[in-house]
Design an enzyme around this catalytic site. Structure first.
Site, mmCIF file in Angstrom:
data_model
loop_
_atom_site.group_PDB
_atom_site.id
_atom_site.type_symbol
_atom_site.label_atom_id
_atom_site.label_comp_id
_atom_site.label_asym_id
_atom_site.label_seq_id
_atom_site.Cartn_x
_atom_site.Cartn_y
_atom_site.Cartn_z
ATOM 1 N N ARG A 62 9.853 -11.615 8.914
ATOM 2 C CA ARG A 62 9.431 -10.976 10.166
ATOM 3 C C ARG A 62 7.917 -10.821 10.232
ATOM 4 N NH1 ARG A 62 12.381 -7.278 7.049
ATOM 5 N NH2 ARG A 62 11.370 -5.287 6.531
ATOM 6 N N HIS A 98 4.032 -4.219 7.293
ATOM 7 C CA HIS A 98 5.150 -3.366 7.687
ATOM 8 C C HIS A 98 4.706 -1.924 7.898
ATOM 9 C CE1 HIS A 98 7.708 -6.719 6.353
ATOM 10 N NE2 HIS A 98 6.813 -6.830 5.403
ATOM 11 N N ARG A 138 1.499 -4.352 12.351
ATOM 12 C CA ARG A 138 2.902 -4.264 11.939
ATOM 13 C C ARG A 138 3.655 -5.414 12.599
ATOM 14 N NH1 ARG A 138 7.357 0.405 13.463
ATOM 15 N NH2 ARG A 138 9.023 -0.421 12.131
ATOM 16 N N HIS A 139 4.602 -6.004 11.874
ATOM 17 C CA HIS A 139 5.416 -7.075 12.455
ATOM 18 C C HIS A 139 6.058 -6.600 13.760
ATOM 19 C CE1 HIS A 139 9.240 -5.123 11.534
ATOM 20 N NE2 HIS A 139 8.689 -4.781 10.373
ATOM 21 N N GLU A 168 7.703 -4.844 2.409
ATOM 22 C CA GLU A 168 8.041 -3.493 2.856
ATOM 23 C C GLU A 168 8.580 -2.620 1.731
ATOM 24 O OE1 GLU A 168 7.471 -1.025 4.435
ATOM 25 O OE2 GLU A 168 8.516 -1.034 6.365
#
Length: 198
Positions: free
Chosen positions: A68, A158, A14-15, A95
């Site tokens: 991101r 995400h 995940r970012h 996302e």
């Protein structure tokens, strides 16, 4: 939902954290950059990947197009001494969109749209926010990405995408997948229908 069988290990990242994550705001389709902690978390993920897979240079790397996620991937690859930008970007890994709810906290949404918020609590997997998409819709968007994987792969994306993948491989039931906490700075390693944090 018929679970997908993945023949190769999948590593989900995940970012890193953004200011909106810290404030509890729904980001969805908004392109909010990493903050200082988020950049540190991306570097932590690189260290974990190096420890997990000595052959990390030979893995496939795919990323969400959102800033991101791309910044997280860039930091990860920099810290692994891999070529900058030598990864694939797939729009299907963006996302989950929350439509008109983006930018608000859950507390604000529960106050302003009590009935809609209650409906979502009853069915987080299937609920479609105003102008947004459900986890069910997200899973159908992500399914072909997983079906097309040809070797061990690192995906930087995400929280919503990770939840959808957990449901798609059968690691978690869909209704439960929508509530799973997805950590930043750690690796979610998926093998068969198992998913473990490292």
């Amino acid at each position: 939902m018929v679970p997908l069988s993945l023949p190769h290990r999948l590593v989900l990242v995940r970012h890193g954290e953004t200011d909106w994550n810290r404030e509890g705001r729904l980001q969805g389709g908004q392109d909010i950059p990493l903050n200082a902690l988020g950049r540190e978390q991306a570097a932590e993920a690189a260290g974990r990947l190096k420890a997990l897979e000595p052959g990390f240079a030979g893995l496939d790397y795919i990323c969400s197009p959102m800033g991101r996620a791309r910044e997280t991937m860039d930091i990860l690859r920099r810290d692994l001494d891999l070529a900058a930008g030598a990864y694939r970007v797939d729009d299907r890994l963006r996302e989950l969109t929350f439509g008109t709810w983006e930018g608000f906290t859950w507390r604000e949404i529960r106050k302003a749209e009590r009935e809609q918020a209650h409906l979502r609590e009853r069915d987080k997997w299937g609920f479609v926010p105003p102008g947004g998409e459900s986890y069910r819709m997200l899973a159908e968007r992500v399914r072909p990405v997983l079906a097309g994987l040809e070797r061990e792969t690192v995906i930087v994306s995400h929280g919503g995408v990770a939840r959808a993948i957990l449901a798609l491989v059968g690691a978690v039931a869909p209704q439960k997948a929508a509530m799973v906490e997805i950590w930043q700075g750690k690796l979610l390693v998926v093998e068969g229908d198992r998913a473990d944090w490292l």
